[in-house]
Design an enzyme around this catalytic site. Structure first.
Site, short mmCIF file in Angstrom:
data_model
loop_
_atom_site.label_atom_id
_atom_site.label_comp_id
_atom_site.label_asym_id
_atom_site.label_seq_id
_atom_site.Cartn_x
_atom_site.Cartn_y
_atom_site.Cartn_z
N TYR A 38 0.78 -1.18 -0.37
CA TYR A 38 0.14 -0.20 0.27
C TYR A 38 0.91 1.25 -0.04
O TYR A 38 0.54 2.35 -0.71
CB TYR A 38 -1.22 -0.17 1.05
CG TYR A 38 -2.17 0.93 0.66
CD1 TYR A 38 -2.49 2.27 2.06
CD2 TYR A 38 -2.97 0.76 -0.12
CE1 TYR A 38 -4.01 2.79 1.80
CE2 TYR A 38 -4.82 1.34 -0.17
CZ TYR A 38 -4.75 2.34 0.18
OH TYR A 38 -5.54 3.61 0.51
N LYS A 63 -3.24 8.43 2.64
CA LYS A 63 -4.52 8.04 3.28
C LYS A 63 -4.41 8.97 4.50
O LYS A 63 -5.62 9.37 4.84
CB LYS A 63 -5.04 7.01 3.15
CG LYS A 63 -5.59 6.61 2.03
CD LYS A 63 -6.35 7.02 0.95
CE LYS A 63 -6.93 6.41 0.31
NZ LYS A 63 -8.02 7.28 -0.86
N ILE A 71 -12.23 -4.21 -1.38
CA ILE A 71 -13.02 -4.77 -2.40
C ILE A 71 -12.18 -4.07 -3.57
O ILE A 71 -11.43 -3.26 -4.11
CB ILE A 71 -14.21 -3.44 -2.43
CG1 ILE A 71 -14.83 -2.84 -0.81
CG2 ILE A 71 -15.31 -3.22 -3.23
CD1 ILE A 71 -16.02 -1.91 -1.02
O1 0WD Z 1 -10.22 -1.86 -1.71
C1 0WD Z 1 -10.64 -0.45 -2.06
N1 0WD Z 1 -10.96 -1.22 -3.68
C2 0WD Z 1 -11.21 0.75 -1.37
C3 0WD Z 1 -10.96 1.75 -1.53
C4 0WD Z 1 -10.63 0.26 0.45
C5 0WD Z 1 -10.21 1.63 0.71
C6 0WD Z 1 -10.85 3.16 0.58
N2 0WD Z 1 -11.22 3.00 -1.66
C7 0WD Z 1 -10.63 4.40 -1.53
C8 0WD Z 1 -9.67 4.28 -3.21
O2 0WD Z 1 -8.71 4.78 -2.58
C9 0WD Z 1 -10.28 5.64 -3.69
O3 0WD Z 1 -10.13 6.54 -2.52
O4 0WD Z 1 -12.14 4.40 -2.39
C10 0WD Z 1 -12.22 5.46 -3.10
C11 0WD Z 1 -12.96 4.69 -4.77
O5 0WD Z 1 -11.45 3.86 -5.08
P1 0WD Z 1 -12.56 2.86 -5.95
O6 0WD Z 1 -13.63 2.22 -5.66
O7 0WD Z 1 -11.65 0.92 -5.43
O8 0WD Z 1 -11.40 2.61 -7.03
P2 0WD Z 1 -11.90 2.42 -9.04
O9 0WD Z 1 -13.17 2.35 -9.18
O10 0WD Z 1 -10.90 2.61 -9.58
O11 0WD Z 1 -12.21 4.31 -8.54
C12 0WD Z 1 -11.45 5.48 -8.39
C13 0WD Z 1 -11.37 6.27 -9.77
C14 0WD Z 1 -10.55 6.04 -10.91
O12 0WD Z 1 -11.21 5.19 -11.62
P3 0WD Z 1 -9.04 4.40 -12.05
O13 0WD Z 1 -9.59 4.15 -13.70
O14 0WD Z 1 -8.62 5.49 -12.18
O15 0WD Z 1 -9.33 3.34 -11.46
O16 0WD Z 1 -10.97 7.77 -9.40
C15 0WD Z 1 -10.84 8.38 -10.76
C16 0WD Z 1 -10.73 7.20 -11.85
O17 0WD Z 1 -11.99 7.31 -12.28
N3 0WD Z 1 -9.90 9.20 -11.11
C17 0WD Z 1 -9.57 9.89 -10.84
N4 0WD Z 1 -10.90 10.93 -10.73
C18 0WD Z 1 -10.61 12.33 -11.85
N5 0WD Z 1 -8.97 12.63 -11.20
C19 0WD Z 1 -8.47 10.62 -11.09
C20 0WD Z 1 -8.17 12.20 -11.55
N6 0WD Z 1 -6.85 12.41 -12.13
N7 0WD Z 1 -7.14 9.48 -10.97
C21 0WD Z 1 -8.09 8.02 -10.99
#
Ligand code: 0WD
Length: 258
Positions: A158, A165, A194
């Site tokens: 991580y 974070k 997740i």
């Molecule tokens: O296990 C997990 N998935 C966890 C996620 C556990 C605990 C927390 N999180 C957090 C992540 O750190 C994040 O802050 O939840 C949040 C959402 O993450 P997610 O749902 O796991 O991931 P995802 O569906 O990939 O969403 C992240 C999105 C990006 O998707 P990409 O294609 O990069 O994976 O963040 C967006 C993008 O759509 N993103 C941006 N949006 C605007 N400007 C940018 C940017 N520069 N970079 C990434």
């Protein structure tokens, strides 16, 4: 009860139907909120099309590009909100990015460029989006971001995102302190692991999920909808007394010593 009727909610970070932000958008919509959505623009317009089709059933009244590294896009996204809604009640900050170089290998080997980029996208973006939202939260509001245990405890692979974070969680507290007198609440959900697009970049995500399923008090990990339910609560008047908090939605894993 939990009623978001008439509340204007902007959701960032929807990449696909696995995204935590998608789970949150669905539950806010189910609770009656008007939904606005931003997407990460790409040259081929892939995300605009994909995210647009996904969120269509929520009948979003705002659907705009917003790369948080692009100040002009942040400004025009919030101008669209000012024109369309005139007021914002809920801001969901649900996005993060760190280059693979910052997630694997020795922590001491993290390149400066990767460090700066991850902090800009994953941490500073909460500050810049809050700054843009503040004047539109004329009747108070609720700002919510997503964090992970790796911002408090060392989690293998991580690394750099842990720093991002940790900074994000402290930003929640400073923003809550600044905005409290304006009745704008700022909180974070610390979600359990997740499987999503972003988490697939974290090496060993499946092992992390299996470990949580063995050790967490609920003997399972959580879903995007469960995170969405807590988000809807924190953004509702039922949570009017809660600000500056990191709420764990992780099947209880955080309480376990090993
Ligand atoms: O296990 C997990 N998935 C966890 C996620 C556990 C605990 C927390 N999180 C957090 C992540 O750190 C994040 O802050 O939840 C949040 C959402 O993450 P997610 O749902 O796991 O991931 P995802 O569906 O990939 O969403 C992240 C999105 C990006 O998707 P990409 O294609 O990069 O994976 O963040 C967006 C993008 O759509 N993103 C941006 N949006 C605007 N400007 C940018 C940017 N520069 N970079 C990434």
């Amino acid at each position: 009860m939990l009623d978001l009727t008439g509340k204007n909610a902007l959701v960032t970070g929807i990449a696909n139907n696995r995204s935590i932000a998608w789970g949150i958008a669905q539950q806010l919509h189910k609770a009656g909120a008007n939904i606005g959505v931003t997407y990460l623009p790409d040259d081929k317009g892939r995300f605009e099309k994909k995210v647009g089709e996904l969120v269509d059933p929520l009948n979003p009244s705002i659907f705009v590009p917003c790369d948080v590294q692009n100040e002009a896009q942040i400004t025009s996204a919030f101008e669209a909100i000012a024109q369309k809604w005139g007021r914002l009640d809920i801001l969901i900050h649900c996005l993060a990015f760190a280059d693979k170089e910052g997630l694997t290998g020795d922590f001491s080997a993290i390149p400066k460029a990767a460090f700066t980029q991850a902090l800009e996208i994953s941490t500073y973006s909460l500050v810049s989006l809050t700054r843009a939202a503040k004047p539109l939260m004329s009747q108070g509001g609720s700002i919510l971001t997503l964090t992970y245990l790796g911002g408090v405890k060392v989690i293998p692979n991580y690394n750099l995102m842990g720093i991002a974070k940790a900074g994000l969680e402290m930003s929640v507290r400073y923003l809550a302190s600044e905005l409290g007198p304006l009745n704008i609440r700022v909180n974070a959900i610390s979600a359990g692991p997740i499987r999503t697009l972003a988490s697939s970049a974290v090496g060993g995500i499946l092992d992390m999920i299996h470990h949580v399923e063995k050790v967490a008090p609920l003997r399972r990990t959580v879903t995007q909808v469960e995170v969405g339910n807590t988000a809807a609560f924190l953004c509702s008047d039922l949570a009017s007394g809660i600000t500056g908090q990191i709420i764990y939605v992780d099947a209880g894993y955080e309480i376990m010593g090993m």
